[in-house]
Design a protein around this motif. Structure first.
Motif, PDB file in Angstrom:
ATOM      1  N   TRP A  12      16.237  72.007  59.132  1.00  0.00           N
ATOM      2  CA  TRP A  12      17.386  72.896  58.877  1.00  0.00           C
ATOM      3  C   TRP A  12      18.518  72.194  58.153  1.00  0.00           C
ATOM      4  CZ3 TRP A  12      16.569  77.686  58.343  1.00  0.00           C
ATOM      5  CH2 TRP A  12      15.514  78.264  59.028  1.00  0.00           C
ATOM      6  N   ARG A  31      13.863  90.953  56.108  1.00  0.00           N
ATOM      7  CA  ARG A  31      15.288  91.061  56.428  1.00  0.00           C
ATOM      8  C   ARG A  31      15.910  92.230  55.686  1.00  0.00           C
ATOM      9  NH1 ARG A  31      18.505  85.824  58.004  1.00  0.00           N
ATOM     10  NH2 ARG A  31      17.026  85.077  59.532  1.00  0.00           N
ATOM     11  N   GLY A  55      22.902  79.649  66.775  1.00  0.00           N
ATOM     12  CA  GLY A  55      22.022  79.338  65.644  1.00  0.00           C
ATOM     13  C   GLY A  55      22.379  80.251  64.477  1.00  0.00           C
ATOM     14  N   TRP A  60      25.717  84.833  57.870  1.00  0.00           N
ATOM     15  CA  TRP A  60      25.742  86.227  57.376  1.00  0.00           C
ATOM     16  C   TRP A  60      26.061  87.233  58.485  1.00  0.00           C
ATOM     17  CZ3 TRP A  60      22.955  90.482  58.881  1.00  0.00           C
ATOM     18  CH2 TRP A  60      21.894  90.238  59.751  1.00  0.00           C
ATOM     19  N   ASP A  76      25.754  76.138  65.253  1.00  0.00           N
ATOM     20  CA  ASP A  76      24.454  75.782  64.681  1.00  0.00           C
ATOM     21  C   ASP A  76      24.399  74.266  64.583  1.00  0.00           C
ATOM     22  OD1 ASP A  76      22.270  77.552  62.833  1.00  0.00           O
ATOM     23  OD2 ASP A  76      22.260  75.383  62.536  1.00  0.00           O
ATOM     24  N   ALA A  77      23.208  73.714  64.805  1.00  0.00           N
ATOM     25  CA  ALA A  77      23.061  72.254  64.763  1.00  0.00           C
ATOM     26  C   ALA A  77      23.056  71.715  63.337  1.00  0.00           C
ATOM     27  CB  ALA A  77      21.778  71.838  65.475  1.00  0.00           C
ATOM     28  N   LEU A  81      24.652  73.970  57.014  1.00  0.00           N
ATOM     29  CA  LEU A  81      24.708  75.429  57.157  1.00  0.00           C
ATOM     30  C   LEU A  81      26.057  75.871  57.721  1.00  0.00           C
ATOM     31  CD1 LEU A  81      21.064  76.347  58.254  1.00  0.00           C
ATOM     32  CD2 LEU A  81      22.184  76.823  56.064  1.00  0.00           C
ATOM     33  N   SER A  97      24.603  71.560  68.693  1.00  0.00           N
ATOM     34  CA  SER A  97      23.322  72.088  69.171  1.00  0.00           C
ATOM     35  C   SER A  97      23.555  72.904  70.447  1.00  0.00           C
ATOM     36  CB  SER A  97      22.369  70.938  69.468  1.00  0.00           C
ATOM     37  OG  SER A  97      22.835  70.233  70.605  1.00  0.00           O
ATOM     38  N   TYR A  98      22.534  73.638  70.874  1.00  0.00           N
ATOM     39  CA  TYR A  98      22.648  74.417  72.114  1.00  0.00           C
ATOM     40  C   TYR A  98      22.919  73.486  73.290  1.00  0.00           C
ATOM     41  CZ  TYR A  98      20.105  77.577  68.999  1.00  0.00           C
ATOM     42  OH  TYR A  98      19.693  78.316  67.924  1.00  0.00           O
ATOM     43  N   ASN A 118      19.653  85.276  66.459  1.00  0.00           N
ATOM     44  CA  ASN A 118      18.852  85.969  65.454  1.00  0.00           C
ATOM     45  C   ASN A 118      17.846  85.005  64.824  1.00  0.00           C
ATOM     46  OD1 ASN A 118      18.376  88.472  63.995  1.00  0.00           O
ATOM     47  ND2 ASN A 118      19.124  87.389  62.182  1.00  0.00           N
ATOM     48  N   PHE A 119      16.609  85.069  65.252  1.00  0.00           N
ATOM     49  CA  PHE A 119      15.553  84.174  64.771  1.00  0.00           C
ATOM     50  C   PHE A 119      15.954  82.708  64.931  1.00  0.00           C
ATOM     51  CE2 PHE A 119      14.908  88.099  62.224  1.00  0.00           C
ATOM     52  CZ  PHE A 119      13.642  88.428  62.672  1.00  0.00           C
ATOM     53  N   SER A 120      16.639  82.374  66.008  1.00  0.00           N
ATOM     54  CA  SER A 120      17.134  81.011  66.164  1.00  0.00           C
ATOM     55  C   SER A 120      16.680  80.360  67.464  1.00  0.00           C
ATOM     56  CB  SER A 120      18.663  80.995  66.048  1.00  0.00           C
ATOM     57  OG  SER A 120      19.230  81.918  66.948  1.00  0.00           O
ATOM     58  N   GLU A 123      12.435  76.435  69.618  1.00  0.00           N
ATOM     59  CA  GLU A 123      11.926  75.272  70.327  1.00  0.00           C
ATOM     60  C   GLU A 123      11.016  75.662  71.480  1.00  0.00           C
ATOM     61  OE1 GLU A 123      15.423  73.031  71.325  1.00  0.00           O
ATOM     62  OE2 GLU A 123      15.919  72.844  69.210  1.00  0.00           O
TER      63      GLU A 123
HETATM   64  C1  LIG Z   1      15.803  80.982  60.979  1.00  0.00           C
HETATM   65  S1  LIG Z   1      17.420  80.270  61.034  1.00  0.00           S
HETATM   66  C2  LIG Z   1      18.384  81.710  61.459  1.00  0.00           C
HETATM   67  C3  LIG Z   1      19.830  81.555  61.078  1.00  0.00           C
HETATM   68  C4  LIG Z   1      20.683  82.805  61.326  1.00  0.00           C
HETATM   69  N1  LIG Z   1      20.690  83.201  62.727  1.00  0.00           N
HETATM   70  C5  LIG Z   1      20.226  83.943  60.449  1.00  0.00           C
HETATM   71  O1  LIG Z   1      19.906  85.006  60.966  1.00  0.00           O
HETATM   72  O2  LIG Z   1      20.194  83.772  59.214  1.00  0.00           O
HETATM   73  C6  LIG Z   1      17.399  79.316  62.578  1.00  0.00           C
HETATM   74  C7  LIG Z   1      18.684  78.550  62.869  1.00  0.00           C
HETATM   75  O3  LIG Z   1      18.656  78.070  64.217  1.00  0.00           O
HETATM   76  C8  LIG Z   1      19.290  76.807  64.245  1.00  0.00           C
HETATM   77  N2  LIG Z   1      18.835  76.068  65.432  1.00  0.00           N
HETATM   78  C9  LIG Z   1      17.552  75.899  65.844  1.00  0.00           C
HETATM   79  N3  LIG Z   1      17.507  75.146  66.964  1.00  0.00           N
HETATM   80  C10 LIG Z   1      18.800  74.846  67.279  1.00  0.00           C
HETATM   81  C11 LIG Z   1      19.428  74.107  68.341  1.00  0.00           C
HETATM   82  N4  LIG Z   1      18.713  73.506  69.314  1.00  0.00           N
HETATM   83  N5  LIG Z   1      20.777  74.020  68.357  1.00  0.00           N
HETATM   84  C12 LIG Z   1      21.507  74.642  67.391  1.00  0.00           C
HETATM   85  N6  LIG Z   1      20.984  75.330  66.367  1.00  0.00           N
HETATM   86  C13 LIG Z   1      19.637  75.440  66.305  1.00  0.00           C
HETATM   87  C14 LIG Z   1      18.875  76.168  62.934  1.00  0.00           C
HETATM   88  O4  LIG Z   1      19.725  75.092  62.565  1.00  0.00           O
HETATM   89  C15 LIG Z   1      18.898  77.344  61.973  1.00  0.00           C
HETATM   90  O5  LIG Z   1      20.125  77.464  61.313  1.00  0.00           O
END
Ligand SMILES: C[S@@+](CC[C@H](N)C(=O)[O-])C[C@H]1O[C@@H](n2cnc3c(N)ncnc32)[C@H](O)[C@@H]1O
Length: 229
Positions: A12, A31, A55, A60, A76-77, A81, A97-98, A118-120, A123
């Protein structure tokens, strides 16, 4: 064996410019067709004054919600971004991070009416994001998760929880690092939510109207206060 979690975070950062452009130039078909509108609708149907976007990526959704008079905080980590999100505004953004968020909730303006992911959730270990969400929500707040539809997004892959790899080959752009992500079956989603103190109140399945197939799944969850306290 590469560490999936580490590679996930690295992807990411390395893919941030391509991801930013893909989202902002609306290059991702699913989307455009359904899932963006579906998550906005799911969150707005709850009438929130404040939303935490876990995340948040390039921001957007924060921009969409803040244009509807919602106070939004995004975390977001991925630092690049978050920088991209800050450029266009629409909320307060934090590059954490979370896991780090669990320790920092006072700082980011909790509690919130809605926490959205949203799709975030990508793990294998989802306890950190559920702990963060639970700690950031008002007692009657909702946790809204949009994810790949467990039964329709698997393609030819077996219907078994496990790590998969996204190369982003279907999206035009330069994607230097593949992204490992953890697929879970519907049963495992339900188990993970209840094990972490959430009750599913509603499930939405945004449809690709051209094929009558769901493009994603949205869980609207509440905290099971009676059980956890
Ligand atoms: C598919 S993108 C989705 C981004 C946004 N929610 C969207 O709809 O466009 C996944 C996001 O989750 C973040 N992410 C994943 N694992 C994370 C964590 N442990 N801590 C923080 N952010 C995380 C990534 O950095 C990435 O920006």
């Amino acid at each position: 064996v590469p560490d999936e979690k580490e590679q996930l975070q690295r992807s990411w950062i390395a893919n941030a410019p391509a991801w930013r452009d893909a989202v902002r130039e609306r290059k991702i078909d699913s989307r455009r067709v359904a899932t963006d509108a579906a998550i906005i609708d799911a969150v707005m149907s709850l009438g929130p004054e404040s939303v935490l976007d876990l995340g948040c990526g390039e921001g957007w959704l924060a921009r969409e919600l803040s244009s509807r008079d919602v106070r939004v905080v995004g975390v977001d980590a991925s630092r690049p971004l978050i920088d991209a999100a800050e450029e266009l505004g629409g909320g307060s953004f934090y590059a954490i991070s979370y896991e780090e968020l669990i320790a920092a909730h006072a700082k980011v303006g909790a509690p919130f009416d809605v926490v959205v992911a949203n799709f975030s959730i990508l793990e294998e270990d989802i306890r950190p994001i559920f702990t963060a969400a639970a700690g950031m929500l008002k007692d009657d707040g909702a946790f809204v998760i949009q994810t790949v539809h467990p039964a329709f997004a698997v393609g030819e892959a077996p219907y078994v929880s496990g790590w998969r790899t996204e190369t982003f080959a279907a999206i035009d752009g330069e994607w230097p690092e593949p992204m490992p992500w953890y697929f879970r079956t519907l049963g495992e989603w339900v188990h993970a939510l209840s094990e972490n103190g959430f009750v599913i109140g509603e499930v939405r399945e945004p449809l690709d109207a051209r094929q009558y197939r769901p493009l994603s799944m949205i869980f609207v969850c509440r905290r099971a206060l009676a059980h956890s306290e």
